[in-house]
Design a protein around this motif. Sequence first.
Motif, PDB file in Angstrom:
ATOM      1  N   LYS A 107       0.843  -1.179   0.000  1.00 52.08           N
ATOM      2  CA  LYS A 107       0.000   0.000   0.000  1.00 52.08           C
ATOM      3  C   LYS A 107       0.882   1.233   0.000  1.00 52.08           C
ATOM      4  N   LYS A 108       0.382   2.267  -0.691  1.00 52.84           N
ATOM      5  CA  LYS A 108       1.120   3.512  -0.760  1.00 52.84           C
ATOM      6  C   LYS A 108       0.173   4.648  -0.426  1.00 52.84           C
ATOM      7  N   ASP A 109       0.738   5.648   0.151  1.00 54.67           N
ATOM      8  CA  ASP A 109      -0.064   6.840   0.446  1.00 54.67           C
ATOM      9  C   ASP A 109      -0.399   7.518  -0.885  1.00 54.67           C
ATOM     10  N   GLU A 110      -1.574   8.157  -0.892  1.00 52.65           N
ATOM     11  CA  GLU A 110      -2.021   8.805  -2.133  1.00 52.65           C
ATOM     12  C   GLU A 110      -1.150  10.003  -2.455  1.00 52.65           C
ATOM     13  N   GLU A 111      -0.543  10.623  -1.426  1.00 45.62           N
ATOM     14  CA  GLU A 111       0.298  11.786  -1.650  1.00 45.62           C
ATOM     15  C   GLU A 111       1.585  11.393  -2.378  1.00 45.62           C
ATOM     16  N   GLU A 112       2.117  10.219  -2.071  1.00 47.89           N
ATOM     17  CA  GLU A 112       3.347   9.770  -2.696  1.00 47.89           C
ATOM     18  C   GLU A 112       3.170   9.487  -4.178  1.00 47.89           C
TER      19      GLU A 112
END
Length: 143
Positions: free
Chosen positions: A136-141
């Motif tokens: 999972k990745k942050d949407e900001e990244e």
Amino acid sequence: MADPARAARLAQRIKVLVAEALRKAVKDERALDITVTDARVTNDLQHATVYYTVLGDADAKAGAEEVLSQNKGILRREVGRNLTIRLTPSLEFVADEIPENASHLEDLIRVAKERDAEVAGLAEGASYAGESDPYKKDEEEED
């Protein structure tokens, strides 16, 4: 106490002498199947352990053990005649298990290679269950 280098040289000499004595001095046909693989001498040069292998089945191994125990005095005499040390070391004969252990390890390695080939064959046509990147990745990244 002798230095370890001298003990190692003496062990190699004992190995050769015992092999020759088995061939020449021992008058038993079962002695021809015995192969001397190694010898070790204690640092005080009093005791020598001679390792041997035997080609054949369990009967041949039992026969070789019997030949060695019956002819231990003859073998020690032959070793004493050809060594230039004050005391002749006592001889102990031990069956060498390295060939059996090595063949067992080779079998295990062969089985492991077969299983690796199976897994590689299964993975060849496989696809990911989800996305190619499962983390999972942050949407900001992502931006």
